[in-house]
Design an enzyme around this catalytic site. Sequence first.
Site, PDB file in Angstrom:
ATOM      1  CB  SER A   1      -0.848   0.108   1.415  1.00 29.49           C
ATOM      2  OG  SER A   1      -1.787  -1.013   1.217  1.00 29.49           O
TER       3      SER A   1
ATOM      4  CG  HIS B   1      -2.923  -2.029  -3.568  1.00 29.16           C
ATOM      5  ND1 HIS B   1      -2.063  -2.901  -3.311  1.00 29.16           N
ATOM      6  CD2 HIS B   1      -3.095  -1.464  -2.285  1.00 29.16           C
ATOM      7  CE1 HIS B   1      -1.589  -2.843  -1.960  1.00 29.16           C
ATOM      8  NE2 HIS B   1      -2.366  -2.134  -1.317  1.00 29.16           N
TER       9      HIS B   1
ATOM     10  CG  HIS C   1      -5.106  -6.623   0.295  1.00 23.76           C
ATOM     11  ND1 HIS C   1      -5.296  -5.944  -0.842  1.00 23.76           N
ATOM     12  CD2 HIS C   1      -4.038  -6.357   0.946  1.00 23.76           C
ATOM     13  CE1 HIS C   1      -4.215  -5.150  -0.799  1.00 23.76           C
ATOM     14  NE2 HIS C   1      -3.390  -5.442   0.423  1.00 23.76           N
TER      15      HIS C   1
ATOM     16  CE1 TYR D   1      -8.312  -4.413   1.709  1.00 22.05           C
ATOM     17  CE2 TYR D   1      -6.338  -5.399   3.056  1.00 22.05           C
ATOM     18  CZ  TYR D   1      -6.977  -4.528   2.163  1.00 22.05           C
ATOM     19  OH  TYR D   1      -6.305  -3.520   1.616  1.00 22.05           O
ATOM     20  CD  GLU D   2      -8.076  -6.013  -2.994  1.00 22.15           C
ATOM     21  OE1 GLU D   2      -8.749  -5.479  -4.011  1.00 22.15           O
ATOM     22  OE2 GLU D   2      -7.165  -6.605  -2.826  1.00 22.15           O
TER      23      GLU D   2
ATOM     24  CB  ALA E   1       1.297   0.011   4.627  1.00 16.40           C
TER      25      ALA E   1
ATOM     26  CG  MET F   1      -5.191  -6.017   7.076  1.00 16.51           C
ATOM     27  SD  MET F   1      -6.573  -5.124   6.827  1.00 16.51           S
ATOM     28  CE  MET F   1      -6.829  -4.007   8.093  1.00 16.51           C
ATOM     29  CB  SER F   2      -0.857  -8.326   2.837  1.00 18.66           C
ATOM     30  OG  SER F   2       0.560  -7.620   2.962  1.00 18.66           O
TER      31      SER F   2
ATOM     32  CG  ASN G   1      -1.156   2.561  11.111  1.00 15.00           C
ATOM     33  OD1 ASN G   1      -0.671   2.101  10.009  1.00 15.00           O
ATOM     34  ND2 ASN G   1      -1.398   1.923  12.159  1.00 15.00           N
TER      35      ASN G   1
ATOM     36  CG  HIS H   1      -6.331   2.538   2.779  1.00 18.93           C
ATOM     37  ND1 HIS H   1      -5.401   1.681   2.876  1.00 18.93           N
ATOM     38  CD2 HIS H   1      -6.413   2.930   1.462  1.00 18.93           C
ATOM     39  CE1 HIS H   1      -4.771   1.349   1.654  1.00 18.93           C
ATOM     40  NE2 HIS H   1      -5.399   1.906   1.007  1.00 18.93           N
TER      41      HIS H   1
END
Length: 279
Positions: free
Chosen positions: A31, A62, A84, A86-87, A114, A212-213, A236, A248
């Site tokens: 990201s 992305h 991902h 989550y997509e 990230a 998340m990856s 963060n 995001h």
Amino acid sequence: MIDMNFKYKRTIEFLEEQKPFYPQVAIILGSGLGDFAESLNTAKSISTAAIPDYPASTVVGHSGKIHFSIYEGLPLLLFQGRIHLYEGYKLNQCMLPVFLSHELGCKTILLTNAAGGINPSLMPGDLMLNTSFNSLFIKKEMTELLGLASIEKRNNLIDFPSQRMNRIIHKAASDENIILKEGVYWYNKGPSYETPAEIKMMSASGGDAVGMSTAHEALFASTLNMEVASISCITNYAAGITLEKLSHEDVTSTANKVKATFEKLLKRIISELQVDTIS
Ligand code: HPA
């Protein structure tokens, strides 16, 4: 178990036909880190929308392109954008960039991402080499996907991530005077960020950063006998480390600020890899 060769036959055939050369090293750009691809000498860029059976990229930051590029003589395959869970995609779709890298001949893969900093010594803007991953929450799906291959591999995650790669990455950082921290990457399937309680649990279990990856990609690459390394850009503080709300936009905006340092580090790693591969 899914036969990736069968499922992605058209995808492989298309890329075999389109490729200007066989790449040696693959890099997945996380990201906000995708601009690195634009900074290299590109032999061929392909929009992933044009690739048969390639999942559409839906996340801001992305852009959904793959590039065949050369830097300092080393042929590279760059994924500007990743896929991902989550997509709403399936695990085999998320693994596709790793699988295609392998099918096109890459022996080494560098994953970037990230991540939120859990360890209080990590601050937004820091770069962190991933010394290990926690992918427990995805192990069962991995086994369903990989079947026997993952069972044969299960006692075999010894040089993972690759010690050679990590040595090269540390040298590259030190040669460029870039501070490179180290830590364990924890995987959260998403789509929502973690609760402060989850971050406390991850911290107590040795997690330094969360994202998340990456963890499943790393594991899959290792199953394919690829050499794996991974770097996080801490964008963060993780939930509850401060009271700030996560978004995001903050993730991509911090990644953007680190862009120049990140590009310098990646270029140096590629140069070092080229020297180490030749010698
Ligand atoms: N949590 C999960 N994924 C992330 C974060 C985070 O804090 N930051 C960037 N990706």
